[in-house]
Design an enzyme around this catalytic site. Structure first.
Site, PDB file in Angstrom:
ATOM      1  N   GLU A 191     -61.192 -22.852   7.454  1.00  0.00           N
ATOM      2  CA  GLU A 191     -59.798 -22.990   6.997  1.00  0.00           C
ATOM      3  C   GLU A 191     -59.360 -24.418   7.335  1.00  0.00           C
ATOM      4  O   GLU A 191     -58.951 -24.699   8.453  1.00  0.00           O
ATOM      5  CB  GLU A 191     -58.924 -21.933   7.668  1.00  0.00           C
ATOM      6  CG  GLU A 191     -59.384 -20.510   7.361  1.00  0.00           C
ATOM      7  CD  GLU A 191     -58.583 -19.443   8.083  1.00  0.00           C
ATOM      8  OE1 GLU A 191     -57.461 -19.741   8.542  1.00  0.00           O
ATOM      9  OE2 GLU A 191     -59.075 -18.296   8.196  1.00  0.00           O
ATOM     10  N   HIS A 232     -53.340 -22.049   9.266  1.00  0.00           N
ATOM     11  CA  HIS A 232     -54.461 -21.271   8.755  1.00  0.00           C
ATOM     12  C   HIS A 232     -54.505 -21.438   7.233  1.00  0.00           C
ATOM     13  O   HIS A 232     -53.647 -22.103   6.636  1.00  0.00           O
ATOM     14  CB  HIS A 232     -54.288 -19.790   9.104  1.00  0.00           C
ATOM     15  CG  HIS A 232     -54.426 -19.481  10.560  1.00  0.00           C
ATOM     16  ND1 HIS A 232     -55.499 -18.815  11.082  1.00  0.00           N
ATOM     17  CD2 HIS A 232     -53.616 -19.769  11.617  1.00  0.00           C
ATOM     18  CE1 HIS A 232     -55.353 -18.689  12.392  1.00  0.00           C
ATOM     19  NE2 HIS A 232     -54.214 -19.253  12.738  1.00  0.00           N
ATOM     20  N   GLU A 244     -49.754 -20.204   6.892  1.00  0.00           N
ATOM     21  CA  GLU A 244     -50.895 -20.181   5.976  1.00  0.00           C
ATOM     22  C   GLU A 244     -50.632 -21.218   4.884  1.00  0.00           C
ATOM     23  O   GLU A 244     -49.606 -21.165   4.200  1.00  0.00           O
ATOM     24  CB  GLU A 244     -51.055 -18.792   5.365  1.00  0.00           C
ATOM     25  CG  GLU A 244     -51.257 -17.681   6.387  1.00  0.00           C
ATOM     26  CD  GLU A 244     -52.715 -17.527   6.800  1.00  0.00           C
ATOM     27  OE1 GLU A 244     -53.579 -18.195   6.194  1.00  0.00           O
ATOM     28  OE2 GLU A 244     -52.978 -16.730   7.727  1.00  0.00           O
TER      29      GLU A 244
END
Length: 342
Positions: A20, A124, A211
């Site tokens: 990631e 992430h 994210e």
């Protein structure tokens, strides 16, 4: 990055899963931008002068070394000993001790305890959303909302990030369904032993997980990286400002010596925090409102500051001087009249 003596601290981490990768480049660009613009941009200078940045660009280097460019793969997710780092931290509901942590997890925990931050972000990939605690609550099934003691504060933190992002609030990833680009962790899916809950519960660091993109490892690296910086810069900038909104101060004894290990309690049900700074400084993020603030430490008399008003985007200074109980007792002894001899 900071020459300030009295300031808030913000920790930003990337690449728990080595596959990631967006956060790695984003933090490198952020460090470059802050140093490049420091002398020419008053807003950047003001933020850097008042904030200590802890930028950890790579937490799982071994995973990154073997990661492949793929949207949903797991190659590179784990450390060299096979550990998923975002399932490797102590949790707030279990008092036992894990038998083993990955070396990377141990180093990160030691760093966080030695240099405690007030705010945090964990970057992430695999979705586009700002996620906030609790990530896991044992008495609730996955998919149920698990509110932390500072739920309204975390919602504001997550929304500040998402609404200042170019696309996060618009559900750009397939089947996301997030409102305003934010989600409670357990409501999304249950995660135990993640860093977000650990940092909040054990370190008093108010952390969210961001994210950054629908695919974990984008195939078109350069165009994607340019877009990631443009999409996230305003979010990081506005989010970091929040670290200064609330109350801050210093706790000392009656001689002026700083005290650590003091518990700061704020009325309204939020989490208690501990004074960890060696000079007795503390920072407590808060929403706008009126609060009673209590400082307490074993062996000292507690002190309450009542009706502390925190305005919108305000940092209110609230100092405490604690009196040791033994000092008061000794003074009473001296004031007693000696008994008359017969």
């Amino acid at each position: 990055f900071s020459n300030a003596i009295y300031n808030g601290s913000s920790g930003i981490n990337a690449e728990y899963g080595g596959n990631e990768v967006r956060g790695r480049g984003l933090l490198l660009k952020l460090a470059y931008f802050l140093t490049l613009r420091y002398d020419v941009d008053p807003d950047v200078k003001a933020l850097v002068d008042s904030t200590i940045f802890h930028l950890i660009t790579t937490i799982n280097p071994d995973g990154f070394a073997i990661a492949t460019k793929t949207c949903n793969g797991v190659i590179g997710r784990y450390t060299s000993d096979g550990t998923d780092m975002n399932r490797d931290f102590p949790t707030h509901w279990f008092e036992g001790t894990r038998l083993k942590h990955a070396a990377e997890t141990k180093m990160l925990m030691e760093y966080a305890k030695k240099r405690p931050a007030v705010f945090g972000i964990s970057f992430h990939d695999g979705a586009l959303v700002a996620n906030y605690p609790w990530d896991g609550e044992p008495n609730l099934n996955s998919g149920k909302y698990a509110a932390s003691p500072d739920d309204s504060l975390f919602i504001n933190m997550a929304r500040t990030y998402s609404l200042n992002h170019h696309t996060m609030a618009h559900n750009m990833c397939r089947d996301s369904g997030f409102v305003d680009g934010i989600t409670n962790g357990n409501k999304w899916y249950k995660v135990f032993n993640g860093m977000q809950d650990w940092n909040y519960f054990f370190n008093d660091c108010f952390e969210i997980t961001v994210e950054l993109g629908c695919c974990k490892y984008p195939i078109e690296a350069e165009p994607t990286f340019t877009a990631v910086w443009e999409d996230n810069f305003n979010s990081i900038f506005e989010y970091t400002k929040l670290v200064h909104y609330g109350i801050h101060g210093q706790v000392t004894d009656f001689r002026g010596s700083p005290l650590t290990g003091v518990t700061i309690k704020v009325s309204g049900g939020g989490k208690n925090i501990s004074v960890r700074h060696s000079m007795g400084y503390y920072w407590r993020p808060l929403m706008e409102g009126r609060y009673n603030v209590t400082a307490s430490k074993p062996g000292y008399y507690s002190l309450i500051r009542r009706n502390v008003v925190v305005g919108q985007e305000e940092s209110k200074k609230v100092d405490f001087v604690l009196i040791p109980k033994i000092q008061v007792s000794a003074r009473k002894q001296r004031l007693r009249k000696p008994k008359r001899s017969v």
